[in-house]
Every structure is written in C-alpha cells, then in structure tokens.
Design an enzyme around this catalytic site. Sequence first.
Site, mmCIF file in Angstrom:
data_model
loop_
_atom_site.group_PDB
_atom_site.id
_atom_site.type_symbol
_atom_site.label_atom_id
_atom_site.label_comp_id
_atom_site.label_asym_id
_atom_site.label_seq_id
_atom_site.Cartn_x
_atom_site.Cartn_y
_atom_site.Cartn_z
ATOM 1 C CG ASP A 68 39.448 39.787 28.372
ATOM 2 O OD1 ASP A 68 40.429 40.869 29.424
ATOM 3 O OD2 ASP A 68 39.132 39.059 28.376
ATOM 4 C CE1 TYR A 160 41.492 49.733 41.487
ATOM 5 C CE2 TYR A 160 41.598 51.077 43.379
ATOM 6 C CZ TYR A 160 41.393 51.062 41.399
ATOM 7 O OH TYR A 160 40.875 51.837 41.228
ATOM 8 C CE LYS A 164 44.235 50.978 39.446
ATOM 9 N NZ LYS A 164 44.070 50.990 37.825
HETATM 10 P P1 NAP Z 1 34.841 52.859 33.684
HETATM 11 O O1 NAP Z 1 34.298 54.468 33.584
HETATM 12 O O2 NAP Z 1 34.988 51.295 34.717
HETATM 13 O O3 NAP Z 1 35.576 52.774 32.911
HETATM 14 C C1 NAP Z 1 36.840 50.970 32.568
HETATM 15 C C2 NAP Z 1 37.336 50.765 30.889
HETATM 16 O O4 NAP Z 1 37.521 49.948 31.082
HETATM 17 C C3 NAP Z 1 35.988 50.908 30.634
HETATM 18 O O5 NAP Z 1 36.336 51.647 28.674
HETATM 19 C C4 NAP Z 1 36.332 49.243 29.780
HETATM 20 O O6 NAP Z 1 35.714 49.069 28.691
HETATM 21 C C5 NAP Z 1 37.914 49.207 29.912
HETATM 22 N N1 NAP Z 1 37.734 47.971 30.348
HETATM 23 C C6 NAP Z 1 38.121 47.273 31.939
HETATM 24 N N2 NAP Z 1 38.395 45.839 31.860
HETATM 25 C C7 NAP Z 1 39.073 45.797 30.395
HETATM 26 C C8 NAP Z 1 39.064 44.803 29.619
HETATM 27 N N3 NAP Z 1 39.540 43.493 30.472
HETATM 28 N N4 NAP Z 1 40.195 44.864 28.823
HETATM 29 C C9 NAP Z 1 39.856 45.770 27.844
HETATM 30 N N5 NAP Z 1 39.607 47.331 28.393
HETATM 31 C C10 NAP Z 1 38.822 47.103 29.719
HETATM 32 O O7 NAP Z 1 36.799 54.083 34.619
HETATM 33 P P2 NAP Z 1 36.780 55.107 35.265
HETATM 34 O O8 NAP Z 1 36.722 54.798 36.891
HETATM 35 O O9 NAP Z 1 37.255 56.246 34.103
HETATM 36 O O10 NAP Z 1 38.985 54.207 35.613
HETATM 37 C C11 NAP Z 1 39.396 54.228 35.041
HETATM 38 C C12 NAP Z 1 40.970 54.469 35.435
HETATM 39 O O11 NAP Z 1 41.323 54.975 37.042
HETATM 40 C C13 NAP Z 1 41.183 52.836 36.367
HETATM 41 O O12 NAP Z 1 42.679 52.056 35.594
HETATM 42 C C14 NAP Z 1 40.705 52.941 37.213
HETATM 43 O O13 NAP Z 1 41.515 51.680 37.913
HETATM 44 C C15 NAP Z 1 41.310 53.901 38.218
HETATM 45 N N6 NAP Z 1 41.074 54.783 38.777
HETATM 46 C C16 NAP Z 1 39.495 55.354 39.581
HETATM 47 C C17 NAP Z 1 39.418 55.952 40.135
HETATM 48 C C18 NAP Z 1 37.026 56.437 40.018
HETATM 49 O O14 NAP Z 1 37.198 56.679 41.276
HETATM 50 N N7 NAP Z 1 36.716 56.268 39.392
HETATM 51 C C19 NAP Z 1 40.085 56.260 41.896
HETATM 52 C C20 NAP Z 1 41.395 55.900 41.222
HETATM 53 C C21 NAP Z 1 41.443 55.595 39.805
HETATM 54 P P3 NAP Z 1 33.669 48.628 28.863
HETATM 55 O O15 NAP Z 1 33.608 50.181 28.089
HETATM 56 O O16 NAP Z 1 33.761 48.505 27.107
HETATM 57 O O17 NAP Z 1 33.603 48.008 28.908
#
Ligand code: NAP
Length: 255
Positions: A68, A160, A164
């Site tokens: 975590d 959120y 960011k």
């Molecule tokens: P995702 O598919 O939900 O994956 C989240 C990842 O973060 C997973 O590997 C998860 O591990 C890990 N994680 C979450 N909380 C954690 C913690 N406390 N300690 C360690 N690991 C943790 O996310 P994503 O969509 O790829 O997003 C990646 C980044 O892009 C994020 O920062 C998000 O805010 C940003 N972002 C996303 C979007 C979008 O539309 N998706 C848009 C703008 C920005 P587990 O697999 O073990 O749960």
Amino acid sequence: MSRRVLDLSGRRAVVTGGSRGVGRATALLLARAGARVGIGYRSRSEAALQVVRRMHELNSAGFALAGDLTREADVEALFDRADDAFGGVDLVVGNHGIWPSADIPLAQMTLEHWQRTLKVNLESLFLVCREAARRVADGGAIVVVSSTAAQRGETFHGDYAASKGGLNSLVKGLAVELAPRGITVNAVAPGWIETDMTEEVLSGPGRTKALESIPLGRIATPEDVAGPIAFLCSDLARHVTGEVMNVNGGAVRPG
Ligand code: NAP
C-alpha cells in the site's frame, strides 16, 4: 549497436500501479525499449505476475511487489527491492491512483472521502517522489501521472481534481530541485482512458458525453498514455523538465 530511437537499455525502472491500466502498458513499453522494470501494485497479484511474465517474454528482467503505497514503509520496500534486483534505479513512474466514480457535489462531500482521495493520489505520490529524489541516479527521470482534471477542474469530483492539481505543483518544484543532478521531473495529464478505473462510466451513457469532449473523437487506450511517458523517460526528452504534458485527444473544455 541498437537501432532503436527510443532506447532504454541499461535503465532500471520502477512503475507504481503497474498491475493494470496505464501502469501495465507503461511497464511493458519500458521493457520493450530495453529497461528492467519493477512494478508496485496494491493487491491484485495475478494481474501483476502476468505483467512480470510478459516482461520476461520481452527478455526484460522484472519484478512485482505488493504494497500500500500510502504507507512510508511500503514505498521504501519497493525501492529497496529495486536496489536488490537491479542495483539502483534510473526511472520512476508514479502512476498509481484512484478516481472515486460517484458524482458528489462538494457541499455533500465528506471529509473522509476527501482525505482518502488526497491520501492515495497526492500524499502517496509525495512519498514516491521523495524516495525517488533520494535514490534515482543522476541523469535519471521521474514521471508522474496526473490528469487533465488538474487544469480544467472536474465537476462533482473536486477531491480528484485537487489531488492532481497538487501533483502538478509538486512536479514543478521538484524539477528545479533535481535539475543540478540532471534528473528530469515531469507529469503526463491524461483525459479519459479505457481502463478498469473508468469502466463503470464508459460502459454506460457517460461514454457519449466523454467522446463529445474529445476532439480526436476516441477514448485513449492505456498505450496512448504509455508512449508519452516512455518518451519523457528517454534521452529524447532530456531537455524537458517541470512540464505537464496533456495526453487527452485535445480535450480542453471544463469537465
Ligand atoms: P487502474 O486501472 O484503476 O489501476 C490502478 C493501479 O494503481 C493498480 O495497479 C492498483 O493496484 C494501483 N493502486 C491503487 N491504489 C494503490 C495503493 N494505495 N498502493 C499501491 N498501488 C495502488 O488505473 P488507471 O486508469 O490505469 O490510472 C492510472 C493513473 O492514471 C492514475 O493515477 C489515474 O488517476 C490516472 N488517470 C486515469 C484516467 C482514466 O481515465 N483511467 C484519466 C486521467 C488520469 P491493484 O491492481 O493491486 O489494485
């Protein structure tokens, strides 16, 4: 001699949130470019091990460590593991994060909800960036994953957007602090991406609204975001620091 333009051979990388989504795509792209990559993830071990197996198929040594990353000890453990496995670290991608999908007007937002988002998306990235500042070798690179929401706000998701926004500010100061050591510090700011995080919204009526906000007319794939991250990790971007790079298909209107 390598004929790759984007060549990360010999580079040692840590990617947080590497089990899924953007982090997974980034870890695999860095591995394809020749880096050795360690991923951090929270709890989904099978997904993380699958990424490590895929990296090995790409002839890249890698590891996955659960933890975590809101906890100092778990952040230190991830970097310790990189030291043990690779003898140090050159590239850090601070990517993990959460996006609570429910629309919550600020007037109704609980302090607990606000604090949880800020803890995972900002405080935890402070811990990762602090450890990176201590351990990344001179000439390395740090990239964090922010969001377009930081610059244009996000209605009903004030927690959120603020988390960011804080990250963007963190990057700008740290870039100057680490510049004397030749370490670049940048953020990528994606818009909508097709990942588990957004599945609930993008599989419903929210998809049309999201698409309407994107001039390029499609939702990003994780690979669309991994490319700019890899660029910022590479020597191609060695004179780029303190920047927030939008990766959002041209979406600029308030969200
Ligand atoms: P995702 O598919 O939900 O994956 C989240 C990842 O973060 C997973 O590997 C998860 O591990 C890990 N994680 C979450 N909380 C954690 C913690 N406390 N300690 C360690 N690991 C943790 O996310 P994503 O969509 O790829 O997003 C990646 C980044 O892009 C994020 O920062 C998000 O805010 C940003 N972002 C996303 C979007 C979008 O539309 N998706 C848009 C703008 C920005 P587990 O697999 O073990 O749960």
